[in-house]
Design a protein around this motif. Sequence first.
Motif, PDB file in Angstrom:
ATOM      1  N   PRO A  87       0.806  -1.233   0.000  1.00 36.30           N
ATOM      2  CA  PRO A  87       0.000   0.000   0.000  1.00 36.30           C
ATOM      3  C   PRO A  87       0.837   1.281   0.000  1.00 36.30           C
ATOM      4  O   PRO A  87       0.268   2.345   0.134  1.00 36.30           O
ATOM      5  CB  PRO A  87      -0.768  -0.126   1.329  1.00 36.30           C
ATOM      6  N   TYR A  88       2.150   1.181  -0.145  1.00 35.52           N
ATOM      7  CA  TYR A  88       2.996   2.380  -0.015  1.00 35.52           C
ATOM      8  C   TYR A  88       3.053   3.223  -1.276  1.00 35.52           C
ATOM      9  O   TYR A  88       2.952   4.451  -1.229  1.00 35.52           O
ATOM     10  CB  TYR A  88       4.413   1.985   0.419  1.00 35.52           C
ATOM     11  N   SER A  89       3.272   2.552  -2.400  1.00 38.72           N
ATOM     12  CA  SER A  89       3.353   3.281  -3.664  1.00 38.72           C
ATOM     13  C   SER A  89       2.908   2.378  -4.798  1.00 38.72           C
ATOM     14  O   SER A  89       3.419   1.275  -4.953  1.00 38.72           O
ATOM     15  CB  SER A  89       4.791   3.749  -3.909  1.00 38.72           C
ATOM     16  N   TYR A  90       1.923   2.826  -5.533  1.00 42.28           N
ATOM     17  CA  TYR A  90       1.457   2.066  -6.694  1.00 42.28           C
ATOM     18  C   TYR A  90       0.751   3.010  -7.650  1.00 42.28           C
ATOM     19  O   TYR A  90       0.641   4.211  -7.383  1.00 42.28           O
ATOM     20  CB  TYR A  90       0.572   0.887  -6.267  1.00 42.28           C
ATOM     21  N   GLY A 142      -3.733   5.503 -13.894  1.00 43.03           N
ATOM     22  CA  GLY A 142      -2.314   5.737 -14.164  1.00 43.03           C
ATOM     23  C   GLY A 142      -1.656   6.727 -13.218  1.00 43.03           C
ATOM     24  O   GLY A 142      -0.518   7.135 -13.452  1.00 43.03           O
ATOM     25  N   ASN A 143      -2.390   7.120 -12.164  1.00 41.86           N
ATOM     26  CA  ASN A 143      -1.799   8.075 -11.209  1.00 41.86           C
ATOM     27  C   ASN A 143      -1.094   7.359 -10.063  1.00 41.86           C
ATOM     28  O   ASN A 143      -1.629   6.391  -9.528  1.00 41.86           O
ATOM     29  CB  ASN A 143      -2.891   8.974 -10.619  1.00 41.86           C
ATOM     30  N   PRO A 144       0.086   7.856  -9.659  1.00 40.92           N
ATOM     31  CA  PRO A 144       0.748   7.278  -8.490  1.00 40.92           C
ATOM     32  C   PRO A 144      -0.052   7.579  -7.224  1.00 40.92           C
ATOM     33  O   PRO A 144      -0.479   8.718  -7.021  1.00 40.92           O
ATOM     34  CB  PRO A 144       2.105   7.994  -8.435  1.00 40.92           C
ATOM     35  N   VAL A 145      -0.280   6.551  -6.412  1.00 34.71           N
ATOM     36  CA  VAL A 145      -1.008   6.706  -5.145  1.00 34.71           C
ATOM     37  C   VAL A 145      -0.330   5.845  -4.087  1.00 34.71           C
ATOM     38  O   VAL A 145       0.618   5.123  -4.384  1.00 34.71           O
ATOM     39  CB  VAL A 145      -2.493   6.285  -5.269  1.00 34.71           C
ATOM     40  N   VAL A 151      14.126   8.664  -3.052  1.00 35.00           N
ATOM     41  CA  VAL A 151      13.358   7.423  -3.141  1.00 35.00           C
ATOM     42  C   VAL A 151      12.428   7.414  -1.931  1.00 35.00           C
ATOM     43  O   VAL A 151      12.899   7.458  -0.789  1.00 35.00           O
ATOM     44  CB  VAL A 151      14.255   6.169  -3.104  1.00 35.00           C
ATOM     45  N   TYR A 152      11.123   7.406  -2.202  1.00 33.54           N
ATOM     46  CA  TYR A 152      10.143   7.385  -1.116  1.00 33.54           C
ATOM     47  C   TYR A 152       9.197   6.236  -1.425  1.00 33.54           C
ATOM     48  O   TYR A 152       8.160   6.433  -2.031  1.00 33.54           O
ATOM     49  CB  TYR A 152       9.410   8.734  -1.064  1.00 33.54           C
ATOM     50  N   SER A 153       9.583   5.034  -1.048  1.00 38.21           N
ATOM     51  CA  SER A 153       8.838   3.860  -1.509  1.00 38.21           C
ATOM     52  C   SER A 153       9.146   2.649  -0.636  1.00 38.21           C
ATOM     53  O   SER A 153       9.621   1.632  -1.116  1.00 38.21           O
ATOM     54  CB  SER A 153       9.221   3.600  -2.970  1.00 38.21           C
ATOM     55  N   GLY A 154       8.871   2.791   0.656  1.00 42.58           N
ATOM     56  CA  GLY A 154       9.086   1.652   1.553  1.00 42.58           C
ATOM     57  C   GLY A 154      10.492   1.119   1.527  1.00 42.58           C
ATOM     58  O   GLY A 154      10.715  -0.086   1.562  1.00 42.58           O
ATOM     59  N   MET A 155      11.457   2.022   1.474  1.00 45.06           N
ATOM     60  CA  MET A 155      12.855   1.574   1.416  1.00 45.06           C
ATOM     61  C   MET A 155      13.439   1.444   2.819  1.00 45.06           C
ATOM     62  O   MET A 155      13.434   2.391   3.608  1.00 45.06           O
ATOM     63  CB  MET A 155      13.706   2.528   0.578  1.00 45.06           C
ATOM     64  N   THR A 156      13.942   0.256   3.105  1.00 45.93           N
ATOM     65  CA  THR A 156      14.547  -0.010   4.410  1.00 45.93           C
ATOM     66  C   THR A 156      15.901   0.688   4.515  1.00 45.93           C
ATOM     67  O   THR A 156      16.698   0.666   3.572  1.00 45.93           O
ATOM     68  CB  THR A 156      14.738  -1.526   4.578  1.00 45.93           C
ATOM     69  N   ILE A 157      16.126   1.290   5.659  1.00 38.73           N
ATOM     70  CA  ILE A 157      17.427   1.900   5.945  1.00 38.73           C
ATOM     71  C   ILE A 157      18.403   0.766   6.257  1.00 38.73           C
ATOM     72  O   ILE A 157      18.240   0.077   7.264  1.00 38.73           O
ATOM     73  CB  ILE A 157      17.313   2.863   7.152  1.00 38.73           C
ATOM     74  N   THR A 158      19.354   0.519   5.370  1.00 41.70           N
ATOM     75  CA  THR A 158      20.338  -0.545   5.617  1.00 41.70           C
ATOM     76  C   THR A 158      21.751   0.045   5.598  1.00 41.70           C
ATOM     77  O   THR A 158      21.994   1.066   4.968  1.00 41.70           O
ATOM     78  CB  THR A 158      20.270  -1.661   4.545  1.00 41.70           C
TER      79      THR A 158
END
Length: 248
Positions: A35-38, A43-46, A86-93
């Motif tokens: 549900p974070y980015s799709y 065709g709109n990003p939500v 990048v704003y898309s459920g990216m884990t801080i590693t």
Amino acid sequence: SGCTDTSGENQTSTDGVNVEETTTYIVGIDGEYKPYSYVDTDGNPVGFDVDSIKWIAEKEGFEVEIIPVAWDGIIPALMAGKIDMVYSGMTITDKRLEQVNFSIPYWKVNQSVAINDVNNYTMDDFMSGKYIIGAQSGTSGAQWVEENLIDTGIMPAENFKNTYSTFPLVSEDLKNQRIDFAIYDKPPMLEAIEGKPLSIIGEIDTNEEYGVAIRKSDVELLETINDGLTQLMADPYWEELKTEYGMV
Ligand code: ARG
């Protein structure tokens, strides 16, 4: 700095009228990370992250352009200046921190493991290394399998299918029994298995934190995003977002 105008200063147009130039930042997302980015049917990003950055942009006074980028090339795209964050459920590693900066954390997740309901596999089977595991390329879940099952010699590398560009391709193969297990962040896993003969059989306590990735040179943008996130997480809108996207 932004990809377009970075001055943020008043500029004078040709007819002598002062126009306020607003910085536009290009936000890279995985377009298949519900549900974070799709991307919706128009065709709109939500999504939770997409709505978050729109809110932050309005508060902080910048514009955003949100574009889908292939996940396993998203950090290279950031470093090359094709996107600004990048704003898309990216884990801080630690690995990613060698290349980019991260905002303050805004979300916590664990990895989850799913099977096809025709099989009665357990977490012990998953950990045995005897079965085929699938993961989206370039994810923290894939990294977990590499470090804990392959590098340790428990699982032969050929049992790991880790070249899927998106997670829907992984869940499709799980459905068609081309793989025995799938590993992924739990919230998008829940979305992916919904309505399908697939089930989550266990969680791995990786205690990951999501953050916004930003080039190391963009110190000012990092501060802006941190300020925006701090405000967002203290605002009633944060609770509304969680409810809207079913995240409790
Ligand atoms: N949180 C995991 C990672 O950072 C999975 C992210 C996948 N995110 C995505 N937008 N596809 O590797």
